[in-house]
Design an enzyme around this catalytic site. Structure first.
Site, mmCIF file in Angstrom:
data_model
loop_
_atom_site.group_PDB
_atom_site.id
_atom_site.type_symbol
_atom_site.label_atom_id
_atom_site.label_comp_id
_atom_site.label_asym_id
_atom_site.label_seq_id
_atom_site.Cartn_x
_atom_site.Cartn_y
_atom_site.Cartn_z
ATOM 1 N N ILE B 101 -33.564 12.760 -6.779
ATOM 2 C CA ILE B 101 -33.727 12.093 -5.610
ATOM 3 C C ILE B 101 -33.696 12.634 -4.333
ATOM 4 O O ILE B 101 -34.513 12.480 -3.581
ATOM 5 C CB ILE B 101 -32.406 11.170 -5.646
ATOM 6 C CG1 ILE B 101 -32.326 10.084 -6.579
ATOM 7 C CG2 ILE B 101 -32.247 10.439 -4.104
ATOM 8 C CD1 ILE B 101 -33.331 9.130 -6.664
ATOM 9 N N THR B 102 -33.239 14.289 -4.672
ATOM 10 C CA THR B 102 -32.929 15.029 -3.499
ATOM 11 C C THR B 102 -34.250 15.363 -2.611
ATOM 12 O O THR B 102 -35.346 15.403 -3.174
ATOM 13 C CB THR B 102 -32.568 16.538 -3.836
ATOM 14 O OG1 THR B 102 -31.611 16.220 -4.950
ATOM 15 C CG2 THR B 102 -32.122 17.350 -2.903
ATOM 16 N N GLU B 103 -34.003 15.364 -1.392
ATOM 17 C CA GLU B 103 -35.116 15.496 -0.142
ATOM 18 C C GLU B 103 -34.971 16.807 0.347
ATOM 19 O O GLU B 103 -33.945 17.309 0.393
ATOM 20 C CB GLU B 103 -34.955 14.492 0.932
ATOM 21 C CG GLU B 103 -36.032 14.644 1.825
ATOM 22 C CD GLU B 103 -36.035 13.767 3.170
ATOM 23 O OE1 GLU B 103 -35.108 12.811 2.926
ATOM 24 O OE2 GLU B 103 -36.854 13.728 3.927
ATOM 25 N N TYR B 164 -39.601 -1.223 -0.594
ATOM 26 C CA TYR B 164 -38.748 -2.341 -0.302
ATOM 27 C C TYR B 164 -39.121 -3.400 0.134
ATOM 28 O O TYR B 164 -39.072 -4.691 -0.138
ATOM 29 C CB TYR B 164 -37.473 -2.030 0.262
ATOM 30 C CG TYR B 164 -36.839 -0.557 -0.154
ATOM 31 C CD1 TYR B 164 -37.167 -0.020 -1.412
ATOM 32 C CD2 TYR B 164 -35.817 0.121 0.628
ATOM 33 C CE1 TYR B 164 -36.621 1.119 -1.737
ATOM 34 C CE2 TYR B 164 -35.140 1.182 0.387
ATOM 35 C CZ TYR B 164 -35.556 1.854 -0.989
ATOM 36 O OH TYR B 164 -35.063 2.990 -1.208
ATOM 37 N N GLU B 214 -50.099 6.913 0.425
ATOM 38 C CA GLU B 214 -50.154 7.201 2.055
ATOM 39 C C GLU B 214 -51.046 8.497 2.084
ATOM 40 O O GLU B 214 -51.638 8.886 1.078
ATOM 41 C CB GLU B 214 -48.734 7.498 2.415
ATOM 42 C CG GLU B 214 -48.000 8.745 1.585
ATOM 43 C CD GLU B 214 -46.691 8.835 2.030
ATOM 44 O OE1 GLU B 214 -45.857 7.713 2.254
ATOM 45 O OE2 GLU B 214 -46.188 9.854 1.841
ATOM 46 N N HIS B 252 -42.733 12.572 5.499
ATOM 47 C CA HIS B 252 -42.785 13.201 4.179
ATOM 48 C C HIS B 252 -43.395 14.468 4.084
ATOM 49 O O HIS B 252 -44.547 14.645 4.763
ATOM 50 C CB HIS B 252 -43.532 11.922 3.097
ATOM 51 C CG HIS B 252 -42.863 10.921 3.149
ATOM 52 N ND1 HIS B 252 -43.400 9.668 2.450
ATOM 53 C CD2 HIS B 252 -41.493 10.451 2.841
ATOM 54 C CE1 HIS B 252 -42.650 8.645 2.250
ATOM 55 N NE2 HIS B 252 -41.425 9.224 2.790
#
Lengths: 378, 295
Positions: B101-103, B164, B214, B252
């Site tokens: 999960i870590t960004e 979502y 994207e 991102h």
């Protein structure tokens, strides 16, 4: 984060790559003094985060110190692709026999560093890749072993026939790889790597981009950051831990999540408007972040309306609504704000916003078309 | 059925005592995920207090956690400097599926970690991803459980909140999902569109697929070709970033148009050329899927 040529050259020199000396001048007088120090012909090079400096007239050869001053006077303050030049690099002019290209970058497909080298240097490598792809030799490096000596030799062998030159270039390959890894770079490039009539290999231009994710553990690289070329709002946003990119439109956008932020900008365009910015306020949307975001957006005089688009997932949208109400209570905003909140507890959130006097929606299409309408009317 | 995670998932939470790790461990347990262990170096022997009085044992290291609990999946919430190390530790401990999960993980760290995991046959999802959810069975990561519902649509996306948004429209339209996968916004990710498409292909319950891409890279283009050559299912696509300027990282790390490559236009063209229906707006995703399922 992009580095200036003189910064990239410092890194390259530190790794042992043969780079001619250079000094950074911020005034024409300094430029003249450095040219005199070096003696002989020098090159005056604009230090700006943009390609195409040469074409824009930002790189000039000077035969005398006086000429170096004149060139510097013209280049300093010059506008290159929207960026103002504040510094020039003064470096001795080299006699050039051949020009090659050497670069290493992180390749998405192989998920590893990849070298690209070509005997056709001094020009845009994307151009070479397009017109003459066979002139480029590529090598994927296993990041666990690094660049092995025989691989460095194989790359160098694509550039020269002379064994002495190949040896020198082989060494440069290894040094460049080390510089790339040790700086936490996403791209490092020598273009051109020249040979001199005396049989020496030298790097006379340098380009390095740093992976932003590396900066937290490399303060010496972070210190290279030069914010003079970027909009003030982007510097402020970074300090406030927000991702913000200034654009040319008039619909100020404040969105949680990068993908949704891009999709929101696209929808503004779809409905006939122009986004003023990209802004991701992140997942939690705390009042503090909302306040900072609003300050940054409203500092842009072009903004005619502020559009919030928040999807509340884990975060409850009524919490976000309270945050927005609290944040806007404390700053003066003279443009309309329209808000869209969807997700957990959205009915509650809508009620909170409407009671506070905001136009609130649950549909992304409705809120964006409303924002565009307001911007076009203003 | 579903892909990658289901009722047989036995999950270890790496970094379970941290702020994000503990919060999401509880959320995952509330959703019904079988969280069997947590790992935080130095806190082995302690117990994590979950919802409804349930507890989870904490271990110092992954090998102990796996040996004691038979865990087969892990999720990583550790800080960026340690995330690549956590991936490699999980792979060494024999974990089949690691969700990072870590960004903000350094890209060269991940280059090493991906190579290491590949050698050990461990699938990595992410990093910098929201994880995945198989509605009614399990969720691993940070996706909100209340917006999904079981059903016939497989969804794969590079985004978080945009996912979502799409899922929410599907669910409110009465269309459920087999599995929703967020593959992450970084340049080097362990599981790509193609890997998810191949898994959905083998899942008999998945009757249609949503692909949300994207700007940046060429994964969408390659996935589009895969769809044409290998899939009989209807696929609906969406690309974010049509208005993104070149050369800028759009939030991102992987969302950047380099030179003239990786634009939204070129990805949308690749979708259309390979029989993928392109939604112009997020709301159209659910509309197109509904039509595809009825047709």
């Amino acid at each position: 984060m992009d580095l200036h040529e003189y910064q990239a050259k410092e890194i390259f020199r530190g790794a042992g790559i043969p780079v001619p000396p250079g000094k950074v001048a911020t005034t024409p007088e300094e430029a003249e003094a450095f040219a005199r120090e070096f003696g002989g012909m020098v090159v005056v090079k604009a230090q700006v985060h943009s390609g195409g400096r040469g074409k824009a007239g930002g790189v000039k050869l000077a035969k005398t110190p006086e000429e170096a001053r004149e060139h510097a006077a013209r280049i300093l303050g010059m506008d290159i692709k929207g960026l103002t030049v504040h510094k020039v690099l003064i470096t001795p002019a080299e006699d050039i026999d051949t020009e090659a290209y050497v670069g290493v970058l992180v390749d998405r497909n192989s998920q590893a560093p990849m070298f690209m080298v070509s005997a056709e240097g001094g020009v845009d490598i994307e151009e070479v890749a397009h017109t003459n792809p066979d002139a480029i030799r590529k090598l994927t490096v296993d990041p666990r072993y690094g660049l092995l000596p025989h691989q460095a030799y194989w790359l160098a062998n694509a550039l020269y026939d002379d064994p002495g030159l190949i040896r020198q270039a082989q060494k440069v390959m290894g040094q460049l790889y080390n510089a790339f890894v040790n700086a936490g770079a996403s791209m490092a490039e020598i273009n051109p790597l020249i040979t001199t009539p005396g049989g020496q290999v030298k790097a006379i231009d340098a380009k390095v981009s740093i992976d932003d994710n590396e900066l937290f553990r490399r303060p010496e690289i972070e210190a290279y950051r030069d914010t003079s070329g970027e909009p003030e709002a982007e510097t402020e946003a970074r300090d406030a831990d927000l991702t913000f990119i200034k654009l040319d439109g008039d619909v100020g956008c404040c969105v949680n999540g990068a993908g949704l932020a891009m999709a929101t900008m696209d929808l503004v365009k779809y409905y006939g408007g122009e986004p003023a910015n990209f802004l991701d306020i992140g997942g939690s949307s705390s009042p503090e972040k909302v306040v900072n975001a609003l300050k940054i957006i409203t500092a842009d005089p072009a903004v005619k309306v502020i559009l919030f688009n928040i999807f509340g997932g884990i975060t409850r949208t009524d919490d976000v609504a309270n945050g927005i109400v609290e944040a806007t209570r404390n700053i003066d905003i003279d443009v309309p704000i329209v808000i869209r909140l969807t997700g957990t507890n959205e009915e509650l959130a809508l009620e909170i916003l409407k009671n506070a006097g905001f136009e609130a929606y649950t549909s992304m299409d409705e809120v964006v078309s409303k924002a565009v309408e307001l911007a076009n009317r203003a | 059925m579903s892909i990658f995670i289901d009722e047989n998932t036995r999950l270890v939470v790496q970094g379970i005592t941290g702020r994000d790790g503990s919060f999401h461990a509880r959320q995952m347990m509330e959703y019904g995920t079988n969280v069997v262990a947590g790992v935080t170096p130095g806190k082995g022997g302690q117990t994590f207090e979950g919802p409804d009085g349930r507890t989870v044992p904490i271990f110092n290291a992954m090998d102990e956690a796996v040996a004691s609990t038979g865990a087969n999946t892990s999720v990583i919430y550790v800080p960026p400097a340690f995330a690549a190390g956590a991936v490699m530790e999980a792979a060494d401990a024999g974990i089949d599926f690691v969700v990072a999960i870590t960004e903000g993980v350094p890209v060269l760290d991940m280059a090493r970690a991906h190579a290491f995991a590949r050698d050990r046959g461990t699938r990595v999802l992410g990093p910098n991803c929201p994880g995945l959810i198989s509605p009614g069975k399990a969720k691993v990561g940070i996706l909100p459980g209340q917006i999904v519902a079981p059903g016939p649509v497989g969804l794969v996306s590079r985004s978080g909140t945009l996912t979502y948004e799409a899922v929410y429209h599907l669910t409110t339209a009465g269309i459920g999902q087999t599995t929703c996968v967020g593959i992450g916004g970084d340049p080097l990710i362990g599981t790509k569109f193609i890997d998810c498409l191949a898994a959905f292909k083998d899942d008999p319950d998945t009757k249609a697929i949503v692909m949300i891409g994207e700007i940046g890279g060429t994964d969408e283009q390659e996935a589009a070709e895969y769809v044409k050559e290998n899939l009989d299912l209807p696929v609906v696509g969406f690309i974010a970033g049509q208005t993104a300027p070149p050369g800028r990282r759009m939030g991102h790390a992987g969302a950047i148009i380099s030179g003239s490559a990786g634009t939204a236009a070129e990805k949308m063209e690749a979708f259309e050329a390979n029989g993928i229906q392109v939604a112009k707006r997020p709301v159209e995703i659910a509309e197109l899927i509904r039509a595809a399922l009825q047709g």
